[in-house]
Motif scaffolding. Structure first.
Motif, PDB file in Angstrom:
ATOM      1  N   VAL A  39     -92.547  35.655  16.423  1.00 59.16           N
ATOM      2  CA  VAL A  39     -94.021  35.983  16.774  1.00 59.16           C
ATOM      3  C   VAL A  39     -94.534  37.278  16.432  1.00 59.16           C
ATOM      4  O   VAL A  39     -95.509  37.179  15.632  1.00 59.16           O
ATOM      5  CB  VAL A  39     -94.627  35.759  18.242  1.00 59.16           C
ATOM      6  CG1 VAL A  39     -95.949  35.680  17.973  1.00 59.16           C
ATOM      7  CG2 VAL A  39     -93.834  34.169  18.401  1.00 59.16           C
ATOM      8  N   ALA A  40     -94.037  38.180  16.629  1.00 58.38           N
ATOM      9  CA  ALA A  40     -94.686  39.469  16.411  1.00 58.38           C
ATOM     10  C   ALA A  40     -94.154  39.163  14.243  1.00 58.38           C
ATOM     11  O   ALA A  40     -94.740  40.113  13.893  1.00 58.38           O
ATOM     12  CB  ALA A  40     -93.720  40.638  16.547  1.00 58.38           C
ATOM     13  N   GLN A  41     -92.977  39.129  14.193  1.00 59.59           N
ATOM     14  CA  GLN A  41     -92.931  39.131  12.598  1.00 59.59           C
ATOM     15  C   GLN A  41     -93.692  38.369  11.520  1.00 59.59           C
ATOM     16  O   GLN A  41     -95.036  39.003  10.764  1.00 59.59           O
ATOM     17  CB  GLN A  41     -91.578  38.309  12.475  1.00 59.59           C
ATOM     18  CG  GLN A  41     -90.377  39.790  12.906  1.00 59.59           C
ATOM     19  CD  GLN A  41     -89.068  38.623  11.587  1.00 59.59           C
ATOM     20  OE1 GLN A  41     -88.759  37.560  11.403  1.00 59.59           O
ATOM     21  NE2 GLN A  41     -88.566  38.992  11.368  1.00 59.59           N
ATOM     22  N   LYS A  42     -94.134  36.656  12.065  1.00 58.64           N
ATOM     23  CA  LYS A  42     -95.384  36.468  11.160  1.00 58.64           C
ATOM     24  C   LYS A  42     -96.976  36.776  11.645  1.00 58.64           C
ATOM     25  O   LYS A  42     -97.700  36.907  10.814  1.00 58.64           O
ATOM     26  CB  LYS A  42     -95.403  34.580  12.144  1.00 58.64           C
ATOM     27  CG  LYS A  42     -95.982  33.752  11.438  1.00 58.64           C
ATOM     28  CD  LYS A  42     -95.782  32.434  11.998  1.00 58.64           C
ATOM     29  CE  LYS A  42     -96.217  31.664  10.886  1.00 58.64           C
ATOM     30  NZ  LYS A  42     -96.362  30.446  11.502  1.00 58.64           N
ATOM     31  N   THR A  43     -97.023  37.561  13.166  1.00 54.30           N
ATOM     32  CA  THR A  43     -98.449  38.234  13.533  1.00 54.30           C
ATOM     33  C   THR A  43     -98.366  39.126  12.234  1.00 54.30           C
ATOM     34  O   THR A  43     -99.642  39.458  11.581  1.00 54.30           O
ATOM     35  CB  THR A  43     -98.251  37.990  14.960  1.00 54.30           C
ATOM     36  OG1 THR A  43     -98.224  37.416  15.428  1.00 54.30           O
ATOM     37  CG2 THR A  43    -100.197  38.758  14.975  1.00 54.30           C
TER      38      THR A  43
END
Lengths: 341, 210
Positions: free
Chosen positions: A215-219
């Motif tokens: 989720v962090a990578q994508k956001t």
């Protein structure tokens, strides 16, 4: 060096003139303006004025345009509960497992609730020019559901219904990146990505790599500016090696972990932000405060890649002005490079 | 550590409900399920709680482990026979703030261990709490908070308990107390639970004084 140069130098793993320090003050702005907490946070202009006064008083190297943690769930329509001596809390969770499928993303850019954040940021930008960084804040899409649906229900969702979890993350990622980008457009220099649920204190590393990490990578890839990831005083050491792959440049670290060890783990790929104990700080004497600052500098500052701060991401209302001034004095006394042992 | 406890912990952390149930029903204490709770469930939950304090397991694992134990113990042992004889009247609440997970973990842990606990949920009014404590003759009150300002407000509640001359002992827990080792003394609490695993020991100790 001005504050921006000092911070950028440290972020590039070089030694600036002195250790940069961020006093992440929110509620103290209300005190400065003689306002109640609810009234203070009702207008962007108040937070702007509060931040200007606080930075002048304590000399730290940033403005902090953070209002309060539940502002994002407020944009989703949730209730915010104010307290006379602490940060606003989110009220009853508004989201249930059976309503996730119909959840839609609020328009972050035009959300009436969030306009005050943009207003404060725009006003701060006029004063800051490019000399003082303005630190905006978002709650990570992975941590926001604690306020959206409650901690227990969210843990049950992560463990038991990954498809629905992914659906919730889709909505939250879109909202979070839009909110971050709107703050950057308003003038924020960088965004603090608060993600306490990703900490190994809260979920095991294996689960983080399947969930919060992705989720962090994508956001973060969708946020058009630099980010700092903050774990709100939870531990990070077991996942330090993974954090640079999320695209973050800075990590907020806990007082329960050794700064020297974290510095080694960061391997000059991350800048550490921390790690004074903001709870214990309430009863520190002036001398104890200075000693804590000195110790943190000794362990974390060599070679740059370090910004002194407390470890929660928000200094509690109960912390006395004298203590904050003692931090400033300690930085003046011990924070100039080269650092003396 | 007995074979059962080791296997039980492994099964709990893997969220393997089948093995958890199997160990309780087929293990060395299977003839007496109440004894299995004493000999396997409680020590395992205590071990997991201590591992959380040391950073060896995550809070989500503590929560899920407790939940599984509570469910399976509930399935295997009828509620009435789960209750321990002669344990003090215990109540639990979250004071002023809205962070309920800590309370839930402690409550789950106690229920899985055979303690009956009255859950007052989220409470703000000192007067109401005092009236509940009187009504339910609460001897041990467990208070969970997450925010520092909530923790500091507990002092007023404790003062009110003393003023009302209630015999209730107050046990506090939550993040502010982990970050400030002297805070529980400052607010006048009778004991501090650093994690859910501390709570049974504290109750047993306080039992002698109530």
């Amino acid at each position: 060096m001005n504050a921006m140069q000092r911070v950028l130098t440290s972020l590039s793993q070089q030694e600036p003139d002195r250790v940069p320090y961020f006093l992440l003050l929110t509620l103290h702005g209300a005190k400065e303006l003689g306002l109640g907490i609810e009234e203070y946070f009702s207008k962007g202009e108040n937070v702007y004025e509060g931040q200007i006064r606080l930075q002048k008083k304590y000399g730290h190297d940033c403005y902090y345009s953070f209002f309060y943690a539940p502002i994002e769930v407020e944009a989703f329509g949730a209730e915010v509960i104010y307290s006379e001596d602490g940060p606003p809390n989110s009220g009853t969770p508004f989201l249930r497992k059976d309503t996730i499928a119909s959840l839609t993303t609020p328009d972050a850019q035009n959300s009436p609730v969030l306009q005050k954040v943009y207003e404060a940021t725009r006003l701060l930008k006029v004063d800051a020019k490019d000399e003082i960084p303005i630190i905006g804040v978002v709650m990570s899409p992975f941590s926001l559901p604690v306020m959206q649906m409650g901690f227990e229900a969210y843990l049950d969702l992560i463990y038991n219904d990954r498809a629905l979890f992914e659906k919730l993350m889709e909505v939250n990622i879109e909202f979070c990146s839009n909110f971050a980008n709107a703050q950057l457009e308003a003038g924020a220099t960088a965004i603090t990505y608060f993600d306490p649920i990703s900490s190994p204190t809260i979920i095991p590393k294996e689960l983080y790599l399947e969930t919060g990490f992705k989720v962090a990578q994508k956001t973060i890839s969708q946020i058009k500016g630099p980010t700092a990831t903050h774990f709100a005083s939870s531990n990070v050491a077991p996942i330090m090696a993974n954090l640079p792959q999320t695209g973050t440049a800075v990590v907020g670290v806990s007082t329960f972990e050794d700064l020297g060890e974290l510095k080694s783990l960061a391997k000059q790929k991350l800048t550490l932000l921390g790690n004074l104990n903001a709870i214990e700080m309430r009863h520190w004497s002036i001398e104890e405060t200075k000693q804590a600052v000195k110790e943190a500098i000794k362990k974390g500052a060599k070679g740059g890649g370090f910004i002194l701060a407390e470890n929660h991401g928000e200094i509690p209302y109960a912390i006395k002005d004298e203590t904050l001034l003692a931090i400033k004095e300690a930085i003046e006394a011990y924070g100039y490079y080269p650092i003396k042992n | 550590m007995s074979v059962d406890i080791e296997a039980f912990e492994e099964a709990l952390l893997a969220l393997n409900r089948v093995d958890v149930k199997h160990i309780l029903t087929q293990g060395e204490h299977s003839n007496n399920l109440f004894e299995a709770v004493e000999a396997v469930v409680i020590p395992t939950m205590e071990s997991i709680g201590k591992k959380w304090e040391k950073g060896e397991v995550a809070l989500s694992q503590v929560y899920m482990s407790g939940k599984i134990c509570e469910e399976i113990v509930g399935e295997l042992i009828p509620i009435e026979t789960q209750k321990r004889a002669n344990h003090p009247n215990i109540a639990i609440l979250v004071y002023r703030d809205f962070h309920m997970l800590g309370k839930r973990i402690v409550h789950t842990f106690l229920r899985a261990s055979g303690y009956a606990v009255i859950d007052y949920g989220h409470q703000e009014s000192i007067e109401e709490i005092i009236s509940y404590l009187k009504r339910d003759k609460v001897e041990i009150l467990l208070i969970s908070v997450l925010m520092l300002n909530s923790a500091l407000h507990i002092k007023k509640l404790i003062d009110a308990i003393h003023e009302a001359k209630l015999p209730t002992k107050v046990v506090v827990g939550g993040a502010p107390f982990r970050f400030d080792a002297t805070l529980h003394q400052e607010i006048g609490a009778d004991a501090l639970g650093r994690s859910a695993s501390d709570v049974i020991g504290i109750i047993e100790e306080l039992k002698a004084t109530v």
